[in-house]
Design an enzyme around this catalytic site. Structure first.
Site: not given
Length: 691
Positions: A103, A210, A258, A388, A407, A437
């Site tokens: 890209q 962009y 894109r 998230c 992540c 955890a």
């Protein structure tokens, strides 16, 4: 379920892909100043090829070092010395039957002023000083950030002088025609180098606000020459790049564009700015006629961030209508992300003719083996992306530290070459707490051949996640719980619910090691008069349903993410909410996308927002507030008070048993309160390193 469409080969130009699964561009910060791929970056991409993706499109890859470098650790194709290292990475991808497109990108006004000219200087200094320069640079980078905030840096470039871009708030200036021509040639040169490196094609980034898309938009392009004004003129920059690449690389060398087909300003209440889907479809048709090989349909830009990189509240597939509108009007293949979160959804959108290829961005961060797991009938093993946004938040934060993004559900991100030693020999490890955890530790220890036994005092797993999934539109958090439980149990963990752990309970299991992951507890400070009143509680009691309010005036003290989400839940329950924040702005330190997502709903519900005030006392029916930094008193009526003042570690069990067993570890919130990603990372670390 069989996914015939998903695993049918498809073509982009003359390049045949083994399936319809695309990993689209996502920058996470695995690069380095000179723009060549690091081992870490190559491992990251290769793991997704091993995982079965048909096509990988690289992260934003710069074609210009001076004004076009978007990050310190970004891939580049701006010089001939990039060809050979990139070829090494491409060869590793091709080894697994996956194709790779590069890209090509320039940020334009959405760059940071701090980046202007920084990379060329850093590349030169690194050649002189080696890695010592890196260490020095990242120590002073925060100072550069402060200079940027005061506009003491160079201006970014744009088609015409424009308002500052949201979240990249640097001043910009208009480009000259000479600069435009030069950057067009740099895009072309980048494509030539990509072809020499063995890339199967290139993608032009004309989306997300962009530079190329800035030329397309009448909001950011108010030029009066041949590159501005009419749609044909605004398309000229992009079409000249496309034509230049075709001339230099050959008509049969595939080029994808894109394209933001709708800037989505209407969605944030700024209708009439920029362009809409109708214009975007016209652009797609013009590209089709100009010889583009595929269109990668996207939407929005930095000003409308949440409409291209969605938070967890958005419905999967919400923007598929955009891809469908383009697909109806063009003859070339259409790629689109469309917030696809399941194989069933992907297959349906292919069957319905909405798109020809499905782009799975964050799902590939969360689980690099998404494609193979679907193909092999192991969908229940997929670690699902919960939207998230921590990948983006951590990437941008860590860019100033010289590290990469993380992540929440995949602690192996950036550690793709880690190998677990299978030396558990069936030894028992007791894990106290079935939160993120504890369950992650159980999964990893199970993979190593230990016998993990998880003791959970509640009747269900999840820990703090069982609170996080309760506010409106937070149901994807439940995916995380389901996936954590499944992964732990599949790898041999035994989870014992309704079991309170103490020294005797643990000792009876004769453990080789004990891992305490007992989480945290909401803070309820005694230092504030009135917190012991029966009309005062913490967010935990609202979120877990032990206290239910309706038709009350409720003061929520603290506007962090938990405070905002609890306030939204209280609004849904028909309460009038007063949100109080000590800082001058709502949710200081909270990732801006979450605030932008939540605040419109809170305001629509009539939430009162009081900033710059601290809670000094609570009395029956009232709260006493002081303007921050003063003793100026303000009284506010409130039937009920909900405290959202943070979380403290619940480590009492650890303190009581740490000297009673030979190997005792404390992880997650029980050690230090943090995010989901911190919890899973801690579980992974102890699971991998236990000896």
């Amino acid at each position: 379920m069989k996914y015939e469409k998903l695993f049918t080969p498809g073509k982009i130009g003359n390049v045949e892909l083994k399936n319809r699964i695309v990993m689209p561009p996502m920058m996470l910060g695995f690069g380095q100043f000179d723009g060549t791929p690091t081992e870490e970056m190559m491992d990251y991409y290769e793991e997704r090829a091993i995982g079965g993706a048909g096509l990988i499109i690289t992260e934003i890859t710069r074609v210009n070092d001076f004004s076009g470098a978007s990050a310190f650790a970004q891939l580049a194709i701006s010089h001939d010395y990039h060809i050979a290292p990139l070829k090494e990475m491409i060869d590793r991808i091709h080894r697994h039957g996956t194709k790779l497109f590069v890209q090509l990108h320039h940020p334009g006004r959405q760059n940071l002023g701090l980046m202007m000219g920084t990379v060329p200087v850093s590349v030169a200094m690194e050649r002189i000083m080696g890695k010592a320069y890196d260490r020095m640079f990242y120590k002073i980078a925060p100072i550069g950030k402060k200079l940027m905030e005061k506009d003491l840096v160079l201006k970014t470039v744009a088609p015409s002088k424009s308002p500052r871009a949201y979240s990249a708030e640097s001043l910009n200036r208009e480009m000259s025609v000479h600069e435009i021509k030069k950057i067009i040639q740099q895009f072309v040169d980048g494509a030539v180098r990509a072809k020499k490196a063995g890339a199967d094609g290139v993608e032009l980034h004309a989306a997300h606000g962009y530079l190329i898309q800035q030329f397309l938009s009448p909001y950011t392009n108010q030029r009066t020459d041949e590159y501005g004004g009419s749609l044909e003129n605004r398309m000229r920059f992009l079409l000249e790049i496309l034509q230049g690449i075709k001339n230099a690389c050959g008509k049969d060398y595939p080029v994808i564009v894109r394209l933001t087909v709708d800037e989505c300003y209407k969605e944030i209440g700024r209708e009439g700015i920029g362009y809409t889907l109708k214009d975007g479809v016209k652009m797609a048709k013009m590209l089709d006629e100009a010889g583009v090989d595929a269109i990668d349909v996207s939407s929005a830009g930095y000003d409308t961030y949440n409409y291209w990189l969605e938070p967890t509240s958005f419905e999967p597939g919400w923007r598929k209508y955009m891809a469908a509108a383009v697909k109806k009007e063009v003859s070339v293949p259409v790629l689109a992300a469309n917030l696809i979160r399941s194989a069933k959804q992907a297959e349906e959108q292919l069957e319905d003719g909405i798109q020809d290829f499905v782009s799975l961005g964050r799902p590939h961060i969360a689980d690099p083996h998404w494609a193979n797991k679907v193909k092999e009938g192991r969908e229940d093993e997929i670690k699902r992306c919960i939207c998230c946004l921590y990948c983006m938040e951590s990437m941008q934060h860590n860019a100033y530290c010289g590290t990469h993004g993380n992540c929440s559900v995949n602690p192996m991100l950036g550690h793709e070459k880690d190998r677990l030693t299978k030396d558990g020999d069936g030894r028992t490890v007791v894990i106290v707490g079935a939160g993120a955890a504890g369950l992650t530790a159980a999964e990893i220890l199970g993979k190593r051949g230990f016998k993990p036994i998880v003791l959970e005092k509640q009747a269900q797993a999840g820990g703090q996640l069982q609170l996080a999934n309760k506010p409106p539109l937070k149901d994807k958090i439940s995916w995380c719980i389901e996936d954590l439980v499944h992964a732990a149990e599949k790898n041999g963990a035994e989870i014992r619910y309704n079991t309170t752990a103490d020294e005797k309970t643990i000792a009876d299991l004769a453990p080789y090691a004990v891992i305490v992951a007992t989480g945290g507890l909401a803070v309820k400070p005694r230092s504030i008069p009135g917190t012991d009143l029966p009309t005062v509680c913490t967010t935990t009691e609202i979120l877990d349903g032990s206290i239910k309010l309706n038709g009350k005036r409720v003061a929520v003290i603290g506007s962090g993410m938990t405070g905002l989400e609890t306030a939204e839940m209280l609004c849904e329950q028909k309460n009038h909410v007063i949100l109080v924040e000590m800082a001058d702005t709502v949710a200081p330190g909270t990732w801006m996308q979450h605030v932008d997502d939540c605040m419109p709903r809170l305001k629509a519900a009539g939430t009162e927002i009081i900033t710059g005030h601290r809670l000094s006392a609570i009395t029956p029916g009232k709260i006493e507030l002081n303007k921050t930094g003063t003793e100026n008193l303000r009284l506010v009526d409130a039937d009920y008070v909900v405290l959202s003042l943070g979380v403290r570690s619940d480590n009492a069990l650890y303190e009581s048993i740490k000297d009673k067993f030979s190997r005792v570890y404390v992880i997650g919130d029980a050690e230090k309160t943090g995010r989901i990603a911190d919890a899973t990372a801690a579980g992974y670390k102890v699971g991998k390193e236990l000896r």
